[in-house]
Design an enzyme around this catalytic site. Structure first.
Site, PDB file in Angstrom:
ATOM      1  N   GLU B  53      42.784  45.428  45.476  1.00 33.95           N
ATOM      2  CA  GLU B  53      43.950  45.158  46.321  1.00 33.95           C
ATOM      3  C   GLU B  53      44.130  46.396  47.180  1.00 33.95           C
ATOM      4  O   GLU B  53      44.414  47.478  46.663  1.00 33.95           O
ATOM      5  CB  GLU B  53      45.223  44.946  45.494  1.00 33.95           C
ATOM      6  CG  GLU B  53      45.465  43.506  45.097  1.00 33.95           C
ATOM      7  CD  GLU B  53      44.635  43.133  43.897  1.00 33.95           C
ATOM      8  OE1 GLU B  53      44.618  43.926  42.949  1.00 33.95           O
ATOM      9  OE2 GLU B  53      43.987  42.079  43.918  1.00 33.95           O
ATOM     10  N   ASP B  64      58.337  48.270  45.863  1.00 35.01           N
ATOM     11  CA  ASP B  64      57.516  49.247  45.160  1.00 35.01           C
ATOM     12  C   ASP B  64      58.333  50.384  44.573  1.00 35.01           C
ATOM     13  O   ASP B  64      59.326  50.815  45.150  1.00 35.01           O
ATOM     14  CB  ASP B  64      56.464  49.820  46.108  1.00 35.01           C
ATOM     15  CG  ASP B  64      55.334  48.827  46.347  1.00 35.01           C
ATOM     16  OD1 ASP B  64      54.685  48.454  45.352  1.00 35.01           O
ATOM     17  OD2 ASP B  64      55.139  48.406  47.492  1.00 35.01           O
ATOM     18  N   TYR B 179      49.243  35.566  41.870  1.00 31.93           N
ATOM     19  CA  TYR B 179      49.541  36.912  41.366  1.00 31.93           C
ATOM     20  C   TYR B 179      50.856  36.813  40.609  1.00 31.93           C
ATOM     21  O   TYR B 179      51.905  36.625  41.211  1.00 31.93           O
ATOM     22  CB  TYR B 179      49.652  37.876  42.550  1.00 31.93           C
ATOM     23  CG  TYR B 179      49.800  39.351  42.201  1.00 31.93           C
ATOM     24  CD1 TYR B 179      50.596  39.780  41.147  1.00 31.93           C
ATOM     25  CD2 TYR B 179      49.140  40.314  42.953  1.00 31.93           C
ATOM     26  CE1 TYR B 179      50.727  41.125  40.846  1.00 31.93           C
ATOM     27  CE2 TYR B 179      49.276  41.672  42.657  1.00 31.93           C
ATOM     28  CZ  TYR B 179      50.075  42.064  41.605  1.00 31.93           C
ATOM     29  OH  TYR B 179      50.220  43.398  41.310  1.00 31.93           O
TER      30      TYR B 179
END
Lengths: 410, 280
Positions: B53, B64, B179
Site C-alpha cells: 500500500e 491517521d 480492507y
C-alpha cells in the site's frame, strides 16, 4: 450529483450538496455517525418540544434577542448610509458561537450522549462549548492547536474553570485546522459515547446546514427588529458580516437570501493582503478542494496540500470556508470582499472610541469594509453589520499594535 | 460487478493455493525522501511483502495516527507530491511487474490533479487499485465510478461501525479486495483480538466473495499470524513507518540503517504469514 436549487435558501439537497459544494467526504468509520446525527437533527427540527427547549435557553441563558442598535456616531462619522449593529457580542460568553453550541448540546442530550468533543481556534467556540457542558453536566474535551493554546491563554483558563479538558494539538502546524483533524480522529475512536460539536458552518453534512439553522436566529430577529425602527415591511438594503468558517455570516444572511433586493456582503480576512501568502481569504485566494468532510474553497498549493492561513484574528484563521458560502459566491448571490489586519485594527479602535463598544477583531474586519463603502451610499440606505463578538479577548494582542499605530492617543 | 487487477487476482489465487495469508505493507511515498523511499519499495517484495500500500502524502490525514501523519509531513517537507508518488511507482514497476501496489490516500490531491488525468497516470504507473479514505459510497461518483470505468479497482474500507444495513452499500462498488479496518479509530493504535477479527471477517464474507485484508493496529509477526489465520491478508503500516522514523538522524534525514531496518522488520513480520505448516 449536484441538484439545482429553486431558491437560495432551500439548500442543501438530501446529500448535503450546495450546488457542487458540501457533501460527506469522511472515512467510513465516521459515516454511520454523521448519518445518526443527521437523522436525530431532522427529527429534532420538526419537534416542537425541541424548539421550545431551545427557545427557553436562547431567552433565559444566552440573553436573546440580541439588540439591534443604530450606531449613530459611526453613521455621522462616515457620512453616508445609516449603520445598524446586530449586537451578538452581548450574548452570554461574548459572541454568536453560543447560539449554535446550545442547539447542538441540546441535540446531543436528546441523542443520549453525555460526552462532548469540540475544536477551537481562538477559544470562543471552546468556551461556549465548555459553558453548555457545565450547564448540562456533560464531559467536555476541547481540541486546540498548541500554538493557539499559547496565544489564547485567557480562554484556555476560562475553559478549565468551566470544567473542560483542553487538549493541545501538536500535529501539523498546531492551529485550528489541526485541532479539527484531531477532533475528528478522536470522534472516530469514541463515537459510541461522544458527540462532536463543530463550531462553524463546515464539516460533513449535516453540520453546515445544522449550524446555519441554529445561527439563523440572528437574521430572523433582525427582520422584526428593523421594522420596529424603520416601519413595517422595511428590509435592510445591505447586510455585512465577517467570514472565517462563516457561521455568524450564514446566521445573518440566510433568512434574507431570497429577498433579492437585499445586498449581501461577506468580508474575509486579508491578513497582510490577498496578493501575499499571508491571508485567510479562501474565496479570494483559494480554489475548490476537499477538507474536513466537504468540498469548498481552500487555501492550498499546486499539489492540493492545504496551506496555512494567516489573520490577526485567530477566529478567521482557517484555510477553508463553509460550503454554502462557496456556493453563494459562485451563484453570485453574495459578494465577498476582504479587509487586512491593519484595516481591522483601525476599525477596532474607531468602534471603541465612537460607540463605546470594543468589538472583537473578527467583526472589526466587517466594520473595516463597511467603512470603505458606506460613505458613498445615500442617507436613507440601511446597512446592518453583525457585531458578532466582543473584543476583550483580543486586548492583549491588539493594544501594543494600536499603540504602535498611534491609535491609543487621546 | 467484478473488477480486479491481474496482479491482485494472481496474488490472492496464489495465496489461496498455498493456504497462506498475505502480508501487505504500507509505506508513505517519498518518506523520508524519494531515493530512500524507492530503495525501501524495491526491497519489500524480497523481504516478504506480498502487496504494497503506497501512501500518497497529504497535509491533513484525518484518519491517521501520529506515526503516519509524521511520515506524510517528512515526505512533503522533502518535496513529495502526487506526481512524485506516481514517478516512484513507475520506477518500482521497471523492476517488478508482479507485486500489487495499491495507492492509498485522501481525495484532495487527486481532485487537485484532476480525476481523469490522475486515473490515466496511476494506470500508466502500474497501480493495482485505489484506497481513498475520505470517499465513502455516498461520494462514489467522484472517483470510484470513474476508476471502475477505467478498470482500476477501488478498494473500500469496511469498519466495525459499518453495520449490516450499510454493508451492502459499502461493498457494492468495492473491487480488488475489501480492507477491513479492525478498530474503531485511527491508524497506529492497539491490535484487535483475534476472535473479534475472525467474527468480523466472517461477517464480511457473508456479504462478499472478495478477499478480505485486515489492517489498523497490526504491529508484530504474532499479530500477523493471528490475523492471517482468519483473513486473506494482514496489512501493517504504522509499525513499518515507525522503523523509518527510528532510523533517521537528528535532522530527520535517512541514514545507512534506514532501508535495512525497514526490510529486516518486514522480514520478521513475514514469518507470521505461514497459515499452516508446509506438508511433509
Amino acid at each position: 450529483m449536484s441538484t439545482h436549487l429553486n431558491t437560495f435558501s432551500s439548500g442543501p439537497d438530501e446529500n448535503g450538496h450546495f450546488g457542487n459544494f458540501g457533501g460527506r467526504f469522511v472515512a467510513e468509520t465516521l459515516m454511520p455517525l454523521i448519518l445518526d446525527v443527521e437523522k436525530a437533527y431532522l427529527e429534532a427540527r420538526d419537534d416542537p418540544a425541541f424548539e421550545d427547549e431551545f427557545e427557553y435557553y436562547k431567552q433565559h441563558y444566552i440573553g436573546r434577542p440580541s439588540p439591534l442598535f443604530l450606531a449613530a456616531r459611526l453613521t455621522a462619522h462616515f457620512g453616508g448610509a445609516k449603520l445598524y449593529f446586530k449586537r451578538d457580542e452581548l450574548n452570554h460568553t461574548g459572541a454568536h458561537k453560543i447560539n449554535n453550541v446550545m442547539g447542538q448540546a441540546l441535540l446531543a442530550r436528546r441523542m443520549g450522549k453525555t460526552k462532548i468533543i469540540a475544536e477551537t481556534g481562538a477559544g470562543q467556540h471552546g468556551v461556549a462549548t465548555a459553558t453548555a457542558c457545565a450547564l448540562f453536566g456533560m464531559e467536555c474535551e476541547v481540541y486546540m492547536g498548541a500554538e493557539d493554546v499559547r496565544r489564547q491563554k485567557p480562554n484556555v483558563d476560562r475553559m478549565r474553570l468551566l470544567g473542560a479538558t483542553v487538549v493541545p494539538v501538536t500535529s501539523g502546524s498546531g492551529t485550528l485546522k489541526d485541532a479539527m483533524n484531531e477532533a475528528l480522529r478522536t470522534w472516530v475512536a469514541k463515537a459510541e459515547t461522544h458527540f462532536y460539536i463543530i463550531g462553524t458552518v463546515a464539516g460533513p453534512h449535516p453540520y453546515p446546514a445544522m449550524v446555519r439553522d441554529f445561527q439563523s436566529v440572528i437574521g430572523e430577529e433582525l427582520r422584526w427588529q428593523l421594522e420596529a425602527f424603520e416601519g413595517a415591511g422595511r428590509l435592510p438594503d445591505t447586510l455585512i458580516a465577517c467570514i472565517g468558517g462563516g457561521s455568524n455570516a450564514m446566521g445573518l444572511f440566510h433568512p434574507f437570501l431570497d429577498d433579492e433586493e437585499v445586498e449581501i456582503i461577506g468580508v474575509e480576512a486579508a491578513g497582510h493582503g490577498v496578493d501575499t501568502d499571508q491571508h485567510a481569504a479562501s474565496l479570494a485566494g483559494g480554489r475548490p478542494g476537499i477538507l474536513h468532510g466537504n468540498r469548498t474553497y481552500l487555501l492550498q498549493n499546486d499539489d492540493g496540500q492545504i496551506t496555512e492561513a494567516h489573520s490577526i484574528s485567530a477566529g478567521l484563521d482557517y484555510p477553508g470556508i463553509g460550503p454554502e458560502h462557496a456556493w453563494l459566491r459562485d451563484s453570485g448571490r453574495v459578494r465577498y470582499e476582504s479587509a487586512t489586519d491593519t484595516e481591522a485594527l483601525e476599525a477596532f479602535a474607531l468602534c471603541s472610541r465612537l460607540e463605546g463598544i470594543i468589538p472583537a477583531l473578527e467583526p472589526s474586519h466587517a466594520l473595516a469594509y463597511t467603512g470603505k463603502i458606506i460613505a458613498d451610499l445615500p442617507a436613507d440606505h440601511i446597512v446592518v453589520m453583525n457585531l458578532c463578538g466582543r473584543g476583550d479577548k483580543d486586548l492583549e494582542a491588539v493594544l501594543p499594535l494600536l499603540d504602535e499605530m498611534g491609535l491609543l492617543e487621546v | 460487478m467484478s473488477y480486479t487487477s491481474a496482479r491482485l487476482q494472481k496474488l490472492f489465487d496464489n495465496l489461496q493455493q498455498s493456504e497462506r495469508g498475505g502480508l501487505g505493507i504500507f509505506v508513505t511515498a517519498g518518506d523520508p525522501d524519494r531515493q530512500t523511499s524507492l530503495a525501501i519499495l524495491k526491497g519489500l517484495p524480497a523481504a516478504g511483502a506480498d502487496m504494497i500500500e503506497l501512501g500518497m502524502p497529504f497535509s491533513d490525514p484525518m484518519a491517521d495516527g501520529p506515526s503516519i501523519q509524521a511520515a506524510s509531513l517528512r515526505a512533503l517537507n522533502n518535496g513529495a507530491s502526487l506526481a512524485s508518488t506516481l514517478e516512484i511507482l513507475t520506477a518500482f514497476r521497471a523492476d517488478d511487474q508482479v507485486t500489487p501496489v495499491v495507492l492509498m490516500g485522501y481525495y484532495n490531491p487527486i481532485y487537485s490533479y484532476g480525476v481523469d488525468a490522475f486515473l490515466s497516470a496511476a494506470i500508466d504507473a502500474g497501480a493495482d487499485g485505489l484506497i481513498i479514505v475520505d470517499l465513502p459510497p455516498e461520494e462514489d461518483n467522484e472517483l470510484c465510478i470513474p476508476a471502475l470505468d477505467r478498470g482500476l479497482p477501488f478498494v473500500r474500507l469496511a469498519t466495525p461501525t459499518t453495520n449490516d444495513q450499510r454493508l451492502p452499500a459499502v461493498l457494492k462498488n468495492t473491487s480488488g479486495f475489501v480492507y477491513y479496518v479492525s478498530i474503531t479509530g485511527i491508524t497506529g493504535t492497539a491490535a484487535v483480538p483475534r476472535d473479534l477479527a475472525a467474527a468480523a471477517v466472517k461477517r464480511l464474507k457473508k456479504h462478499t466473495d472478495l478477499p478480505v485484508a485486515v489492517g489498523f493496529g497490526i504491529k508484530t509477526a504474532e499479530d500477523v499470524a493471528a490475523i492471517t489465520s482468519v483473513a486473506d491478508a494482514a496489512i501493517v503500516g504504522s509499525a513499518v513507518v515507525e522503523q523509518i522514523r527510528d532510523s533517521l538522524d537528528p535532522s530527520g534525514q535517512a541514514t545507512n540503517a534506514t532501508v535495512e531496518n525497514v526490510l529486516s522488520f518486514v522480514a520478521t513480520l513475514a514469518t507470521g504469514t505461514q497459515r499452516s505448516a508446509p506438508a511433509g
